[in-house]
Design an enzyme around this catalytic site. Structure first.
Site, PDB file in Angstrom:
ATOM      1  CG  LEU B  58      -1.841  -1.408   1.447  1.00  0.00           C
ATOM      2  CD1 LEU B  58      -2.583  -1.291   2.400  1.00  0.00           C
ATOM      3  CD2 LEU B  58      -2.364  -1.849   0.022  1.00  0.00           C
ATOM      4  CD  GLU B  60      -1.968   4.260  -2.349  1.00  0.00           C
ATOM      5  OE1 GLU B  60      -1.313   4.809  -1.387  1.00  0.00           O
ATOM      6  OE2 GLU B  60      -3.135   3.514  -1.969  1.00  0.00           O
ATOM      7  CD  GLN B  82      -7.262  -1.664  -3.719  1.00  0.00           C
ATOM      8  OE1 GLN B  82      -7.369  -1.357  -2.599  1.00  0.00           O
ATOM      9  NE2 GLN B  82      -6.779  -2.699  -4.095  1.00  0.00           N
ATOM     10  CG  PHE B  83     -11.355   2.909  -4.464  1.00  0.00           C
ATOM     11  CD1 PHE B  83     -12.757   2.902  -4.891  1.00  0.00           C
ATOM     12  CD2 PHE B  83     -10.862   1.764  -3.677  1.00  0.00           C
ATOM     13  CE1 PHE B  83     -13.420   1.799  -4.684  1.00  0.00           C
ATOM     14  CE2 PHE B  83     -11.728   0.678  -3.591  1.00  0.00           C
ATOM     15  CZ  PHE B  83     -13.017   0.685  -4.029  1.00  0.00           C
ATOM     16  CG  ASP B  85     -12.230   8.062  -3.547  1.00  0.00           C
ATOM     17  OD1 ASP B  85     -12.879   8.945  -3.286  1.00  0.00           O
ATOM     18  OD2 ASP B  85     -12.398   7.416  -4.412  1.00  0.00           O
ATOM     19  N   PRO B  89      -1.773  10.559  -2.062  1.00  0.00           N
ATOM     20  CG  PRO B  89      -1.740   8.601  -0.715  1.00  0.00           C
ATOM     21  CD  PRO B  89      -2.737   9.286  -1.680  1.00  0.00           C
ATOM     22  CG  HIS B 129     -13.984   3.719  -0.987  1.00  0.00           C
ATOM     23  ND1 HIS B 129     -13.969   3.892   0.247  1.00  0.00           N
ATOM     24  CD2 HIS B 129     -13.075   2.735  -1.116  1.00  0.00           C
ATOM     25  CE1 HIS B 129     -12.935   3.360   1.100  1.00  0.00           C
ATOM     26  NE2 HIS B 129     -12.252   2.532  -0.031  1.00  0.00           N
TER      27      HIS B 129
END
Lengths: 322, 324
Positions: B58, B60, B82-83, B85, B89, B129
């Site tokens: 995880l 970004e 992944q989203f 949102d 980062p 999300h």
């Protein structure tokens, strides 16, 4: 004892970097170079020694204090100086300036102005090298200030996870901008952080370019042969402020003078004397450096500025939308 | 032609391009063995292996930063966030490094990559999300921004994006990932970046829409038609560089324009579209341009269907603009 031709080449490189930057500082004071100018003066043995441990097609990525590293990687003084002057003949066509030393021919993947943001990039380059099985190593430089930022953790974390052929070199010059290390970071040796990623790390001093070359050489060999990354801390010191606009008053003159006693160029010169170089030979080196610096300055001054029409085609490949 | 939903069409494009070009790699959170949270990369790990379908932590900033470095070295990475949102980062990497690489290296280096990321509301995802951050990226010079609304376009645009010389943000409207079904050509074809599509012809009012809201605009247009107002719907497909010629041509015909987007109104892409239209077709306008958008608030959880500019909010805008 190293081959005296190699000693001379590396000493000359350090002297060239020092003199180019001294002249850049002068041009900055005259208003010929604008913006920000972060000098490498005092740290030359780190870049020169480290890059001497590489093969020519290995990759180098660094931070905004990038002039010396670019020169050590093979960039021409003309391309560097013209970039500082913002001229179209510069390495980035005069569009970037001091912090943007790119040279595709010499695999110089840039100076990067955003602290730590280039560290994951370097991991990506090393990934590509491993993917292509071309046995190249990526050398990624950054300062002690970068060790507290997102990109430091994310880049090293990925490199360690993916076992990438990369060497992370923290040039610890004891100050992140104007604040001493003791007030910005909880460890006295940034290479200790390597343990958290499960990779080797160690610390050494960076005034003697041969020592730097030997230490970095070990890490480079490990990266090339076993694809094991490492995190090294090189203790160094910049004589000037963080940038030209920083008078450096957070340090005492005595502290700076103390460090100048271990000047990398003086150490390099002593090596040549020991190898049998006499005054005349040393003078010959200095004169050839002066000629090259003068040529770079003349080239930069005489070159044209980029045209406004260059902005759009260097932003997108295709036409602008509006 | 094969019937596919948007997820299947995107997977098809990725598989096709990975077979064609060994430089293409996919990386992101859960994209490998799991096949992605929306299953877009399903099957790729088994076919191409862990060297090309790369699970990441995880991270970004690390994902996008590493992808930029891969691209500098000549790979063609297609990272997934992944989203959308979760993209923030990595915003520094996208803004400071990716978008400016060609410029600040004087053209020496280009980071040619495609960031795929699900976008928009409609799955009761709440504020982390559901967002639509497209204008934050359009505003950054150096990026291209794409958002398909049909499976056919999704495949053709993704293939174009992967082959494009500039970095591309590829927003995938997750509300219609599986709800949109359609015929998708087999094999290799591209839909050009920078070309809009007339999704419905009409003479009375031009509607600019994209992604999931295209279907809401279409539904509103059918209802407006029953009341004698014929809307022309332009599916932008590429948000930047936007196909301003197609838009202006339509507005010159109708004299009226309504922009629909999920993102908050203020400084949303609608503001730019209205400006562009006004600059180019001022004397053709018969009514003030209208925006039907999300609100200037975080994306809500329980009030999602009120926040989104659904057909029941678009319809009055069409009728009033046509009558003005």
């Amino acid at each position: 004892m190293a081959d005296s031709n190699v000693l001379e080449r590396l000493y000359r490189q350090m002297l060239l970097i020092r003199r180019l930057e001294e002249e850049a500082a002068r041009a900055y004071a005259q208003g010929k170079i604008g913006g920000f100018l972060h000098l490498y003066i005092g740290q030359e043995a780190v870049g020169v020694g480290a890059i001497a441990a590489l093969q020519p097609d290995d990759y180098v990525v660094t931070t905004y204090r990038d002039h010396g590293i670019a020169i050590a990687k093979g960039m021409s003084p003309r391309a560097m100086m013209a970039e500082l002057y913002g001229k179209v003949t510069g390495c980035s066509k005069g569009l970037g300036g001091s912090m943007h030393m790119f040279d595709a021919e010499h695999h110089m993947l840039g100076g990067h102005g955003i602290i730590g943001a280039h560290i994951p990039l370097a991991a990506g380059a090393a990934f590509a090298s491993k993917y292509r099985k071309d046995k190249r190593v990526t050398l990624c430089f950054f300062g002690d200030g970068a060790a507290s930022i997102q990109g430091f953790h994310e880049g090293i974390s990925l490199a360690a996870l993916w076992k990438l052929p990369i060497v992370f070199v923290c040039e610890n010059n004891e100050y992140s901008m104007g604040t001493p290390l003791s007030r910005t970071i909880s460890v006295d040796d940034i290479s200790k952080k390597a343990a958290g990623y499960g990779i080797p790390g160690w610390q050494f001093r960076g005034e003697d370019f041969e020592e730097v070359q030997a230490q970095i050489g070990k890490a480079v060999a490990q990266a090339r042969e076993t694809s094991m990354p490492s995190l090294l801390e090189v203790r160094t010191y910049r004589y000037r402020g963080h940038s030209m606009s920083d008078p450096g008053k957070y340090r005492t003159p005595e502290e700076v003078e103390e460090h100048k006693k271990k000047d990398p160029i003086a150490i390099g010169k002593q090596k040549l004397v020991t190898a049998g170089y006499d005054e005349a030979k040393l003078k010959g080196i200095a004169e050839s450096v002066e000629a090259e610096v003068a040529d770079a300055i003349r080239f930069a001054e005489e070159s044209p500025e980029p045209e406004l029409s260059l902005l759009e085609p260097t932003t997108y490949d295709g036409p602008f939308a509006s | 032609m094969t019937q596919m939903n948007m997820v299947q069409a995107i997977t098809d494009a990725l598989r096709l391009e990975m077979r064609r070009d060994p430089r293409v790699v996919v990386l992101g959170e859960d994209v490998g063995k799991v096949g992605g949270v929306f299953r877009v990369t399903q099957g790729l790990y088994d076919e191409f292996g862990e060297d090309r379908v790369i699970d990441t932590p995880l991270s970004e900033g690390g994902i996008i930063g590493a992808a930029i470095g891969m691209a500098l070295y000549g790979l063609v990475p297609v990272p997934e966030i992944q989203f959308s949102d979760f993209i923030f980062p990595a915003y520094d990497q996208i803004v400071s490094e990716l978008a400016k690489m060609r410029y600040r290296s004087g053209g020496e280096y280009v980071s040619k990559l495609v960031i795929r990321t699900p976008v928009g509301g409609g799955i009761r995802g709440g504020l982390y999300h559901s967002q639509s951050p497209e204008s934050l990226f359009i505003h950054v010079s150096g990026l291209k921004v794409v958002c398909p609304s049909t499976p056919e376009d999704a495949k053709g645009l993704l293939l174009s994006a992967i082959r494009d010389p500039d970095p591309v943000l590829f927003f995938e409207p997750k509300r219609i990932y599986r709800a949109s079904k359609g015929d998708v050509p087999e094999g290799d074809y591209t839909v050009p970046i920078g070309k809009a599509r007339i999704a419905r012809e009409g003479d009375d009012v031009t509607v600019l829409a994209w992604g999931a809201m295209l279907y809401e605009a279409m539904a509103a247009a059918e209802q407006a038609s029953e009341q004698g107002v014929e809307a022309e719907i332009v599916d932008l497909r590429t948000l930047w560089p936007v196909d301003i010629d197609t838009i202006v041509e339509s507005v010159k015909k109708t004299g009226r324009v309504v922009v629909v987007h999920e993102a908050p109104r203020t400084c949303g892409f609608g503001a730019e579209l209205v400006s562009l239209v006004t600059e180019r077709a001022f004397l053709h306008l018969e009514a003030p341009p209208v925006r039907v958008t999300g609100f200037d608030t975080p994306f809500p959880y329980t009030l999602e269907m009120d926040y989104l500019p659904l057909a029941h909010r678009i319809l009055p805008a069409l009728l009033e603009t046509a009558k003005f």
